[in-house]
Motif scaffolding. Structure first.
Motif, PDB file in Angstrom:
ATOM      1  N   LYS A 267       0.834  -1.190   0.000  1.00  0.00           N
ATOM      2  CA  LYS A 267       0.000   0.000   0.000  1.00  0.00           C
ATOM      3  C   LYS A 267       0.871   1.242   0.000  1.00  0.00           C
ATOM      4  O   LYS A 267       2.068   1.179   0.272  1.00  0.00           O
ATOM      5  N   ILE A 268       0.252   2.381  -0.303  1.00  0.00           N
ATOM      6  CA  ILE A 268       0.950   3.657  -0.395  1.00  0.00           C
ATOM      7  C   ILE A 268       0.553   4.525   0.783  1.00  0.00           C
ATOM      8  O   ILE A 268      -0.638   4.668   1.071  1.00  0.00           O
ATOM      9  N   LEU A 269       1.541   5.109   1.467  1.00  0.00           N
ATOM     10  CA  LEU A 269       1.292   6.064   2.533  1.00  0.00           C
ATOM     11  C   LEU A 269       1.680   7.443   2.032  1.00  0.00           C
ATOM     12  O   LEU A 269       2.854   7.725   1.816  1.00  0.00           O
ATOM     13  N   LEU A 270       0.684   8.292   1.805  1.00  0.00           N
ATOM     14  CA  LEU A 270       0.920   9.695   1.471  1.00  0.00           C
ATOM     15  C   LEU A 270       0.892  10.447   2.792  1.00  0.00           C
ATOM     16  O   LEU A 270      -0.081  10.338   3.550  1.00  0.00           O
ATOM     17  N   ALA A 271       1.936  11.207   3.098  1.00  0.00           N
ATOM     18  CA  ALA A 271       2.048  11.793   4.425  1.00  0.00           C
ATOM     19  C   ALA A 271       2.534  13.232   4.368  1.00  0.00           C
ATOM     20  O   ALA A 271       3.233  13.635   3.436  1.00  0.00           O
TER      21      ALA A 271
ATOM     22  N   GLY B 297       2.773  -6.215   5.942  1.00  0.00           N
ATOM     23  CA  GLY B 297       2.846  -5.845   4.535  1.00  0.00           C
ATOM     24  C   GLY B 297       3.881  -4.764   4.307  1.00  0.00           C
ATOM     25  O   GLY B 297       4.627  -4.399   5.214  1.00  0.00           O
ATOM     26  N   THR B 298       3.908  -4.222   3.097  1.00  0.00           N
ATOM     27  CA  THR B 298       4.874  -3.194   2.718  1.00  0.00           C
ATOM     28  C   THR B 298       4.153  -1.882   2.444  1.00  0.00           C
ATOM     29  O   THR B 298       3.169  -1.849   1.711  1.00  0.00           O
ATOM     30  N   LEU B 299       4.662  -0.810   3.058  1.00  0.00           N
ATOM     31  CA  LEU B 299       4.144   0.535   2.800  1.00  0.00           C
ATOM     32  C   LEU B 299       5.146   1.282   1.927  1.00  0.00           C
ATOM     33  O   LEU B 299       6.347   1.293   2.206  1.00  0.00           O
ATOM     34  N   TYR B 300       4.650   1.894   0.855  1.00  0.00           N
ATOM     35  CA  TYR B 300       5.454   2.797   0.047  1.00  0.00           C
ATOM     36  C   TYR B 300       5.148   4.204   0.542  1.00  0.00           C
ATOM     37  O   TYR B 300       4.021   4.672   0.439  1.00  0.00           O
TER      38      TYR B 300
END
Length: 138
Positions: A20-24, A62-65
């Motif tokens: 998943k993608i983490l926009l921060a 899982g993996t965070l982008y």
């Protein structure tokens, strides 16, 4: 501990993908960089996907982008973020993409031609439980 809890919330019980993608916002990115690495979570790898450079955070869930999004800063939410499952990101097109050539010579504006590209579209998130809002707890 907070990062492990975030990964658990983002990946567990939602039948989404394992990446998943983490926009921060900038302060959340800063807090993530200050976390000591452990053997459960690592965040030193950089990867390029979809033409964007992400930092990877691997966990048992899982993996965070991770990607900095200045939109959060502009709205006063520097400590907030959004975890998005790219498998459930959908684009709806209201007006299809088209290219128009304008002859500015005939209208007397300039001695050239112009090209205008137009499309009206939006992005929507399907399956709301596959995405997570990250907010600062006060």
């Amino acid at each position: 501990n907070d990062l492990v809890a975030l990964c658990k919330q983002a990946f567990q019980h939602n039948a989404g993908s394992s990446r998943k993608i983490l926009l921060a916002g900038s302060d959340l990115i800063e807090a993530l960089h200050k976390i000591d690495r452990t053997r459960v979570i690592s965040s030193e790898k950089a990867v390029t996907k979809w033409g964007l450079d992400f930092t990877e955070i691997h966990s048992k869930f899982g993996t965070l982008y991770v990607l900095l999004s200045e939109v959060f800063d502009q709205c006063g939410h520097e400590y907030d973020g959004l975890v998005i499952d790219p498998e459930y990101l959908v684009k709806y097109v209201h007006v299809p993409f088209k290219v128009e050539r304008l002859d500015l010579r005939k209208s007397g504006q300039r001695n050239t031609e112009a090209v205008v590209a137009t499309e009206a579209s939006c992005l929507a998130l399907r399956h709301p439980k596959s995405h997570v809002r990250v907010t600062r707890s006060v």
